[in-house]
Design an enzyme around this catalytic site. Structure first.
Site, PDB file in Angstrom:
ATOM      1  N   GLU A   1      50.224  35.255  32.904  1.00  0.00           N
ATOM      2  CA  GLU A   1      48.882  34.676  33.097  1.00  0.00           C
ATOM      3  C   GLU A   1      48.395  34.881  34.515  1.00  0.00           C
ATOM      4  O   GLU A   1      47.313  34.437  34.887  1.00  0.00           O
ATOM      5  CB  GLU A   1      48.892  33.189  32.744  1.00  0.00           C
ATOM      6  CG  GLU A   1      49.284  32.882  31.315  1.00  0.00           C
ATOM      7  CD  GLU A   1      48.470  33.732  30.324  1.00  0.00           C
ATOM      8  OE1 GLU A   1      49.092  34.497  29.559  1.00  0.00           O
ATOM      9  OE2 GLU A   1      47.220  33.642  30.358  1.00  0.00           O
TER      10      GLU A   1
ATOM     11  N   ARG B   1      41.594  59.986  46.864  1.00  0.00           N
ATOM     12  CA  ARG B   1      40.778  61.215  46.909  1.00  0.00           C
ATOM     13  C   ARG B   1      39.711  61.134  47.990  1.00  0.00           C
ATOM     14  O   ARG B   1      39.045  62.122  48.300  1.00  0.00           O
ATOM     15  CB  ARG B   1      40.161  61.536  45.541  1.00  0.00           C
ATOM     16  CG  ARG B   1      39.252  60.498  44.947  1.00  0.00           C
ATOM     17  CD  ARG B   1      38.837  60.859  43.544  1.00  0.00           C
ATOM     18  NE  ARG B   1      38.037  62.052  43.457  1.00  0.00           N
ATOM     19  CZ  ARG B   1      36.781  62.149  43.875  1.00  0.00           C
ATOM     20  NH1 ARG B   1      36.210  61.088  44.414  1.00  0.00           N
ATOM     21  NH2 ARG B   1      36.093  63.265  43.755  1.00  0.00           N
TER      22      ARG B   1
HETATM   23  C1  JD8 Z   1      45.980  41.667  36.704  1.00  0.00           C
HETATM   24  C2  JD8 Z   1      48.008  39.497  34.583  1.00  0.00           C
HETATM   25  C3  JD8 Z   1      46.926  39.566  32.339  1.00  0.00           C
HETATM   26  C4  JD8 Z   1      44.903  38.182  32.724  1.00  0.00           C
HETATM   27  C5  JD8 Z   1      45.732  36.426  30.664  1.00  0.00           C
HETATM   28  C6  JD8 Z   1      45.963  38.697  29.850  1.00  0.00           C
HETATM   29  C7  JD8 Z   1      42.151  44.093  36.727  1.00  0.00           C
HETATM   30  N1  JD8 Z   1      39.902  44.606  34.855  1.00  0.00           N
HETATM   31  C8  JD8 Z   1      41.053  43.899  34.529  1.00  0.00           C
HETATM   32  N2  JD8 Z   1      41.312  43.356  33.342  1.00  0.00           N
HETATM   33  N3  JD8 Z   1      42.536  42.714  33.377  1.00  0.00           N
HETATM   34  C9  JD8 Z   1      43.046  42.865  34.607  1.00  0.00           C
HETATM   35  C10 JD8 Z   1      44.331  42.221  35.004  1.00  0.00           C
HETATM   36  C11 JD8 Z   1      45.011  41.447  34.031  1.00  0.00           C
HETATM   37  C12 JD8 Z   1      46.180  40.794  34.434  1.00  0.00           C
HETATM   38  C13 JD8 Z   1      46.660  40.898  35.761  1.00  0.00           C
HETATM   39  C14 JD8 Z   1      44.804  42.337  36.317  1.00  0.00           C
HETATM   40  C15 JD8 Z   1      47.813  40.078  35.836  1.00  0.00           C
HETATM   41  N4  JD8 Z   1      47.032  39.940  33.757  1.00  0.00           N
HETATM   42  C16 JD8 Z   1      46.311  38.188  32.220  1.00  0.00           C
HETATM   43  C17 JD8 Z   1      44.285  36.818  32.618  1.00  0.00           C
HETATM   44  C18 JD8 Z   1      44.328  36.381  31.158  1.00  0.00           C
HETATM   45  N5  JD8 Z   1      46.401  37.723  30.834  1.00  0.00           N
HETATM   46  C19 JD8 Z   1      42.123  43.631  35.386  1.00  0.00           C
HETATM   47  N6  JD8 Z   1      42.090  44.514  37.796  1.00  0.00           N
END
Ligand code: JD8
Length: 262
Positions: free
Chosen positions: A112, A154
């Protein structure tokens, strides 16, 4: 430029030694360090996560392993980059900003997310950038870091071959108009009964440049009207204004009207 990545899945980053980035590293323009967070989890099971205070689904990453790892990897001139879906949008302008730093440290969260006290602590130590690569949810920060490392690398002088230049990048900050790339073609001149547009084989550079600009406008109008809305009318010439009117977007060409000033 130095990049360090801290993650519980170091195998995600083997691509860093491939292609463009691999060559740049061989040329000494870039250097990469990939670190397994579990190396800083000292209990028998090398635990990096625990249940969330306040209840709720999933697990949260423990602060202690991150504190130990970041204390070891960060230097005073480092910038700490944390991918998170709740972060500031990562754009070409942000990539340009980060490309001027000597050292970037990326913290890849999973589960999370990372206990929020970690970034609260390091904001008093180094510049911290919490960034999102887009409005969709990933399972962790690793692929977002790959996106950011490539976009930033880049822009480092010498990384791109001289054939390629970042000056005509779409989305490049400071450009009066942000248009998406138009269509591209190479040999053969006919493929499955589809011809390369004649103007591109004309050798007439002026007509070719104008055709490419028109096609970029058409594609932007079709797929990214939000970008056209941010267009600065001063960037348009008479031909552009006529094309926008033809596309039914004539009001965008009205000087003194600027989408941002509503
Ligand atoms: C870092 C954990 C998963 C997120 C519960 C699913 C970036 N554009 C983006 N979408 N998702 C991320 C991202 C997701 C991440 C982490 C980045 C660390 N999670 C978590 C909150 C809900 N799970 C991202 N940049």
């Amino acid at each position: 430029m130095r990049f360090d990545v801290i993650t519980i899945f170091p195998e995600y980053f083997s691509p860093l030694s491939a292609s463009l980035l691999g060559k740049a590293a061989d040329k000494g323009l870039l250097s990469f360090g990939v670190h397994d967070l579990r190396d800083w989890a000292y209990d028998r099971h090398r635990t990096v996560d625990d249940t969330p205070y306040g209840g709720g689904p999933g697990m949260v990453m423990k602060p202690a392993p991150w504190g130990e790892a970041l204390d070891d990897v960060l230097t005073p001139e480092s910038r700490l980059v944390v991918p998170t879906p709740s972060g500031r949008p990562f754009t070409q302008a942000v990539a340009g900003e980060l490309a001027s730093a000597p050292h970037l440290v990326f913290a890849c969260g999973r589960y999370e997310g990372i206990d929020s006290r970690v970034m609260a602590h390091y904001r008093d130590v180094v510049e911290v950038h919490e960034l999102s690569i887009g409005d969709y949810v990933l399972a962790g920060g690793e692929v977002a870091v790959l996106v950011m490392v490539e976009a930033v690398s880049r822009l480092v002088p010498g990384v791109l071959g001289n054939a390629e230049s970042v000056s005509d990048d779409s989305f490049a900050p400071g450009r009066m108009e942000t248009l998406v790339e138009g269509p591209v073609y190479t040999k053969p001149p006919v493929w499955r009964d589809r011809e390369v547009p004649a103007v591109l084989k004309s050798g007439h550079h002026g007509k070719i440049a104008r055709w490419r600009r028109d096609e970029a406008f058409r594609r932007t109008a079709a797929l990214r009207p939000d970008l056209l809305a941010r267009l600065d009318p001063k960037a348009l010439d008479k031909h552009d204004r006529r094309l926008l009117a033809e596309l039914g977007l004539g009001d965008l060409a009205v000087p003194g009207r600027h989408a941002l000033d509503g």
